[in-house]
Motif scaffolding. Structure first.
Motif, PDB file in Angstrom:
ATOM      1  N   ASP A  89       0.852  -1.189   0.000  1.00 20.69           N
ATOM      2  CA  ASP A  89       0.000   0.000   0.000  1.00 20.69           C
ATOM      3  C   ASP A  89       0.891   1.243   0.000  1.00 20.69           C
ATOM      4  O   ASP A  89       2.026   1.207   0.509  1.00 20.69           O
ATOM      5  N   THR A  90       0.382   2.324  -0.582  1.00 18.55           N
ATOM      6  CA  THR A  90       1.136   3.584  -0.609  1.00 18.55           C
ATOM      7  C   THR A  90       0.246   4.744  -0.188  1.00 18.55           C
ATOM      8  O   THR A  90      -0.981   4.684  -0.316  1.00 18.55           O
ATOM      9  N   GLU A  91       0.876   5.793   0.311  1.00 16.77           N
ATOM     10  CA  GLU A  91       0.232   7.091   0.496  1.00 16.77           C
ATOM     11  C   GLU A  91       0.970   8.052  -0.430  1.00 16.77           C
ATOM     12  O   GLU A  91       2.197   7.932  -0.618  1.00 16.77           O
ATOM     13  N   THR A  92       0.237   8.988  -1.010  1.00 18.92           N
ATOM     14  CA  THR A  92       0.823   9.792  -2.083  1.00 18.92           C
ATOM     15  C   THR A  92       0.543  11.282  -1.930  1.00 18.92           C
ATOM     16  O   THR A  92      -0.197  11.705  -1.026  1.00 18.92           O
ATOM     17  N   THR A  93       1.124  12.053  -2.868  1.00 25.14           N
ATOM     18  CA  THR A  93       0.906  13.506  -2.881  1.00 25.14           C
ATOM     19  C   THR A  93      -0.427  13.871  -3.519  1.00 25.14           C
ATOM     20  O   THR A  93      -0.818  15.038  -3.513  1.00 25.14           O
ATOM     21  N   VAL A 161       1.851 -10.160  -5.532  1.00 25.78           N
ATOM     22  CA  VAL A 161       1.570  -8.898  -4.838  1.00 25.78           C
ATOM     23  C   VAL A 161       0.066  -8.636  -4.840  1.00 25.78           C
ATOM     24  O   VAL A 161      -0.583  -8.652  -5.885  1.00 25.78           O
ATOM     25  N   LEU A 162      -0.484  -8.426  -3.656  1.00 25.50           N
ATOM     26  CA  LEU A 162      -1.897  -8.093  -3.504  1.00 25.50           C
ATOM     27  C   LEU A 162      -2.015  -6.634  -3.086  1.00 25.50           C
ATOM     28  O   LEU A 162      -1.303  -6.189  -2.187  1.00 25.50           O
ATOM     29  N   ILE A 163      -2.905  -5.906  -3.739  1.00 33.20           N
ATOM     30  CA  ILE A 163      -3.060  -4.472  -3.478  1.00 33.20           C
ATOM     31  C   ILE A 163      -4.543  -4.124  -3.471  1.00 33.20           C
ATOM     32  O   ILE A 163      -5.305  -4.615  -4.310  1.00 33.20           O
ATOM     33  N   TYR A 164      -4.948  -3.290  -2.537  1.00 33.63           N
ATOM     34  CA  TYR A 164      -6.327  -2.788  -2.545  1.00 33.63           C
ATOM     35  C   TYR A 164      -6.362  -1.578  -3.478  1.00 33.63           C
ATOM     36  O   TYR A 164      -5.729  -0.565  -3.212  1.00 33.63           O
ATOM     37  N   ASP A 192      -2.594  -8.794  -7.980  1.00 31.80           N
ATOM     38  CA  ASP A 192      -4.045  -8.939  -7.949  1.00 31.80           C
ATOM     39  C   ASP A 192      -4.666  -7.814  -7.129  1.00 31.80           C
ATOM     40  O   ASP A 192      -4.088  -7.347  -6.141  1.00 31.80           O
ATOM     41  N   CYS A 193      -5.854  -7.395  -7.557  1.00 36.13           N
ATOM     42  CA  CYS A 193      -6.555  -6.299  -6.884  1.00 36.13           C
ATOM     43  C   CYS A 193      -7.567  -6.856  -5.882  1.00 36.13           C
ATOM     44  O   CYS A 193      -8.580  -7.451  -6.272  1.00 36.13           O
ATOM     45  N   VAL A 194      -7.309  -6.653  -4.615  1.00 33.04           N
ATOM     46  CA  VAL A 194      -8.197  -7.148  -3.559  1.00 33.04           C
ATOM     47  C   VAL A 194      -9.526  -6.396  -3.583  1.00 33.04           C
ATOM     48  O   VAL A 194     -10.583  -6.963  -3.289  1.00 33.04           O
ATOM     49  N   MET A 195      -9.490  -5.127  -3.982  1.00 33.08           N
ATOM     50  CA  MET A 195     -10.717  -4.338  -4.015  1.00 33.08           C
ATOM     51  C   MET A 195     -11.739  -4.938  -4.978  1.00 33.08           C
ATOM     52  O   MET A 195     -12.940  -4.982  -4.689  1.00 33.08           O
ATOM     53  N   LYS A 196     -11.272  -5.426  -6.126  1.00 33.59           N
ATOM     54  CA  LYS A 196     -12.189  -6.025  -7.097  1.00 33.59           C
ATOM     55  C   LYS A 196     -12.835  -7.285  -6.523  1.00 33.59           C
ATOM     56  O   LYS A 196     -14.036  -7.506  -6.676  1.00 33.59           O
TER      57      LYS A 196
END
Length: 255
Positions: A89-93, A161-164, A192-196
């Motif tokens: 997970d990331t936080e961004t500008t 790699v799993l990402i929301y 893979d996208c966990v959100m989907k």
């Protein structure tokens, strides 16, 4: 009636139309009545067609959504059985052409693999700070993206790699790599996208978009905390009982 011999014909440019007299046994005779077995076969055929129509109607109204939910549950169970995967997970500008200000990666057991603030090349705007509370002062002495890049590569090596909301994070990672002229990160074991999957599990269908509505993660907007929140959703899906689709159909028939 069964035709025997026409009593007349009407010729057209495309075909000949034969005429029969139902009052004359030389022209038409009554058809043989169907046997009991034939009538029973016809009745069974009608019942089968009715059942097929009812199953199709159930599938369109209920079944396909329950089937998709089962697929999401099975996907989550499959992930928990895998040995090599991480959540990122990331936080961004911001959202567009944004830079990473924090990155978090955890393993399948929830242990932190990478947790670091990152100093961007641009100032963090106030609207982004309002979301994740990471200020310019907080990242003033943080490593730059090129400095943290080798750790990211190592953390993702040979891992699924799993990402929301994977589309967002992967696009930000790609942008930062290009910005600093670094090789693009490779997800050799897949991403893979966990959100989907979670949205499919929740089953809120949007007729307008023709897809499932995206579900918010409801995390704390801290990279590692959001990774843990993502892991918790996978565990929730995996613990859910599969829907008995045949029982669901039978219930639909007797409602």
């Amino acid at each position: 009636m069964k035709p025997v011999k026409p009593v007349g014909v009407i010729k057209t440019s495309k075909y000949d139309l034969h005429l029969y007299d139902p009052s004359s046994s030389e022209s038409a005779i009554p058809k043989k009545k169907a046997s009991v077995a034939q009538l029973e076969a016809l009745a069974k055929g009608r019942e089968k067609q009715l059942l097929l129509r009812q199953r199709h109607q159930w599938y369109e109204e209920i079944g396909r959504f329950e089937q998709d939910e089962n697929c999401a549950i099975e996907w989550a169970r499959k992930q928990l059985k895998r040995r090599k995967w991480v959540i990122l997970d990331t936080e961004t500008t911001g959202l567009d052409d944004a830079e990473i200000v924090q990155i978090g990666i955890i393993d399948r057991e929830g242990k932190t693999v990478l947790d670091s603030l990152i100093k961007p090349t641009i100032a963090i705007p106030e609207e982004a700070i309002a979301v994740h509370c990471i200020t310019n002062e907080a990242v003033a002495n943080a490593p730059s993206f090129p400095e943290i890049y080798p750790q990211i590569v190592e953390a993702l090596k040979s891992k699924q790699v799993l990402i929301y909301n994977a589309n967002f994070d992967t696009s930000i990672l790609r942008y930062c790599c290009k910005l600093h002229k670094l090789p693009l990160l490779e997800f050799k074991k897949g991403c893979d996208c966990v959100m989907k999957w979670y949205s499919q599990y929740c089953g809120e269908w949007s007729r307008y978009y023709g897809s499932y509505k995206w579900q918010p993660l409801n995390g704390k907007h801290n990279a590692v905390d959001d990774c843990l929140a993502t892991l918790a959703l996978i565990q929730v899906m995996a613990s859910e009982e599969l829907i008995n689709l045949e029982a669901s159909f039978q219930s639909y028939l007797h409602r």
